[in-house]
Design a protein around this motif. Structure first.
Motif, PDB file in Angstrom:
ATOM      1  N   PRO A 172       0.799  -1.231   0.000  1.00 21.06           N
ATOM      2  CA  PRO A 172       0.000   0.000   0.000  1.00 21.06           C
ATOM      3  C   PRO A 172       0.830   1.278   0.000  1.00 21.06           C
ATOM      4  N   ASP A 173       2.060   1.202   0.468  1.00 22.84           N
ATOM      5  CA  ASP A 173       2.879   2.410   0.583  1.00 22.84           C
ATOM      6  C   ASP A 173       3.805   2.544  -0.626  1.00 22.84           C
ATOM      7  N   TYR A 174       4.140   3.780  -0.947  1.00 17.36           N
ATOM      8  CA  TYR A 174       5.010   4.001  -2.105  1.00 17.36           C
ATOM      9  C   TYR A 174       6.480   3.782  -1.734  1.00 17.36           C
ATOM     10  N   SER A 175       7.316   3.710  -2.749  1.00 22.79           N
ATOM     11  CA  SER A 175       8.753   3.525  -2.563  1.00 22.79           C
ATOM     12  C   SER A 175       9.490   4.215  -3.696  1.00 22.79           C
ATOM     13  N   ASP A 176      10.725   4.633  -3.429  1.00 18.84           N
ATOM     14  CA  ASP A 176      11.550   5.236  -4.478  1.00 18.84           C
ATOM     15  C   ASP A 176      12.641   4.277  -4.966  1.00 18.84           C
ATOM     16  N   SER A 177      12.545   3.009  -4.603  1.00 21.20           N
ATOM     17  CA  SER A 177      13.553   2.027  -5.009  1.00 21.20           C
ATOM     18  C   SER A 177      13.032   1.135  -6.127  1.00 21.20           C
ATOM     19  N   VAL A 178      13.848   0.947  -7.152  1.00 22.24           N
ATOM     20  CA  VAL A 178      13.459   0.062  -8.256  1.00 22.24           C
ATOM     21  C   VAL A 178      13.248  -1.370  -7.752  1.00 22.24           C
ATOM     22  N   TYR A 179      13.907  -1.728  -6.659  1.00 18.61           N
ATOM     23  CA  TYR A 179      13.847  -3.101  -6.167  1.00 18.61           C
ATOM     24  C   TYR A 179      12.538  -3.407  -5.439  1.00 18.61           C
ATOM     25  N   ASP A 180      11.770  -2.389  -5.143  1.00 19.87           N
ATOM     26  CA  ASP A 180      10.531  -2.568  -4.382  1.00 19.87           C
ATOM     27  C   ASP A 180       9.301  -2.693  -5.259  1.00 19.87           C
ATOM     28  N   TYR A 181       9.475  -2.687  -6.573  1.00 18.32           N
ATOM     29  CA  TYR A 181       8.342  -2.767  -7.494  1.00 18.32           C
ATOM     30  C   TYR A 181       8.306  -4.140  -8.157  1.00 18.32           C
ATOM     31  N   ASP A 182       7.102  -4.638  -8.311  1.00 17.63           N
ATOM     32  CA  ASP A 182       6.913  -6.007  -8.767  1.00 17.63           C
ATOM     33  C   ASP A 182       6.618  -6.125 -10.260  1.00 17.63           C
ATOM     34  N   TYR A 183       6.059  -5.092 -10.852  1.00 23.19           N
ATOM     35  CA  TYR A 183       5.678  -5.139 -12.266  1.00 23.19           C
ATOM     36  C   TYR A 183       6.128  -3.854 -12.952  1.00 23.19           C
ATOM     37  N   TRP A 184       6.520  -4.022 -14.226  1.00 27.08           N
ATOM     38  CA  TRP A 184       7.049  -2.895 -14.996  1.00 27.08           C
ATOM     39  C   TRP A 184       6.431  -2.875 -16.383  1.00 27.08           C
ATOM     40  N   GLY A 185       6.254  -1.663 -16.922  1.00 25.36           N
ATOM     41  CA  GLY A 185       5.860  -1.525 -18.303  1.00 25.36           C
ATOM     42  C   GLY A 185       7.086  -1.567 -19.198  1.00 25.36           C
ATOM     43  N   GLN A 186       6.854  -1.408 -20.495  1.00 28.70           N
ATOM     44  CA  GLN A 186       7.943  -1.513 -21.475  1.00 28.70           C
ATOM     45  C   GLN A 186       8.678  -0.188 -21.680  1.00 28.70           C
ATOM     46  N   GLY A 187       8.104   0.884 -21.183  1.00 29.07           N
ATOM     47  CA  GLY A 187       8.753   2.193 -21.281  1.00 29.07           C
ATOM     48  C   GLY A 187       8.271   3.009 -22.468  1.00 29.07           C
ATOM     49  N   THR A 188       8.370   4.326 -22.329  1.00 23.91           N
ATOM     50  CA  THR A 188       8.051   5.247 -23.409  1.00 23.91           C
ATOM     51  C   THR A 188       9.117   6.341 -23.447  1.00 23.91           C
ATOM     52  N   GLN A 189       9.583   6.658 -24.639  1.00 22.47           N
ATOM     53  CA  GLN A 189      10.706   7.597 -24.794  1.00 22.47           C
ATOM     54  C   GLN A 189      10.213   9.035 -24.693  1.00 22.47           C
ATOM     55  N   VAL A 190      10.912   9.816 -23.892  1.00 24.98           N
ATOM     56  CA  VAL A 190      10.695  11.259 -23.810  1.00 24.98           C
ATOM     57  C   VAL A 190      12.004  11.935 -24.185  1.00 24.98           C
ATOM     58  N   THR A 191      11.957  12.789 -25.190  1.00 23.70           N
ATOM     59  CA  THR A 191      13.142  13.518 -25.631  1.00 23.70           C
ATOM     60  C   THR A 191      12.828  15.004 -25.612  1.00 23.70           C
ATOM     61  N   VAL A 192      13.657  15.761 -24.888  1.00 27.10           N
ATOM     62  CA  VAL A 192      13.458  17.199 -24.759  1.00 27.10           C
ATOM     63  C   VAL A 192      14.647  17.887 -25.409  1.00 27.10           C
ATOM     64  N   SER A 193      14.379  18.663 -26.447  1.00 27.44           N
ATOM     65  CA  SER A 193      15.448  19.372 -27.147  1.00 27.44           C
ATOM     66  C   SER A 193      15.607  20.779 -26.572  1.00 27.44           C
ATOM     67  N   SER A 194      16.815  21.278 -26.633  1.00 27.88           N
ATOM     68  CA  SER A 194      17.092  22.615 -26.069  1.00 27.88           C
ATOM     69  C   SER A 194      16.850  23.710 -27.087  1.00 27.88           C
TER      70      SER A 194
END
Length: 124
Positions: free
Chosen positions: A102-124
């Protein structure tokens, strides 16, 4: 089991906004604490934002506080990351993650499921 699918990434200019979405399927979405992480080329995956299981509490990486907002819609089984005032250093692949606690975490090791990711690119 829960499956996560991110969307909403893209190429934007510095100062622009993007909203990422993470659609969850499988077990009841409201049973999980949710998080967003990102990974830039050559760097480790890092925490960005998290939401506890009832969406009452949020937690952010210092560098995105005041610019990013995490939120959830239990009816739609979706969690969002609204990103404003984007900077080039925000460029990364963004991942959604679910944690069977129920509580949040900032550690990658504390999460059980992951998505495939989406690319974000910010140009200057």
């Amino acid at each position: 089991q829960v499956q996560l699918v991110e969307s909403g990434g893209g190429l934007v200019q510095a100062g622009d906004s993007l909203r990422l979405s993470c659609a969850a399927s499988g077990r009841t979405f409201s049973r999980y604490a949710m998080g967003w992480f990102r990974q830039a080329p050559g760097k480790e995956r890092e925490f960005v934002a998290a939401l506890n299981i009832r969406g009452r509490f949020t937690y952010y990486k210092d560098s995105v506080k005041g610019r990013f907002t995490i939120s959830g819609d239990n009816a739609k089984n979706t969690v969002y990351l609204q990103m404003n005032s984007l900077k080039p250093e925000d460029t990364a692949v963004y991942y959604c993650a679910a944690r069977e606690r129920p509580d949040y975490s900032d550690s990658v090791y504390d999460y059980d499921y992951w998505g495939q990711g989406t690319q974000v690119t910010v140009s200057s």
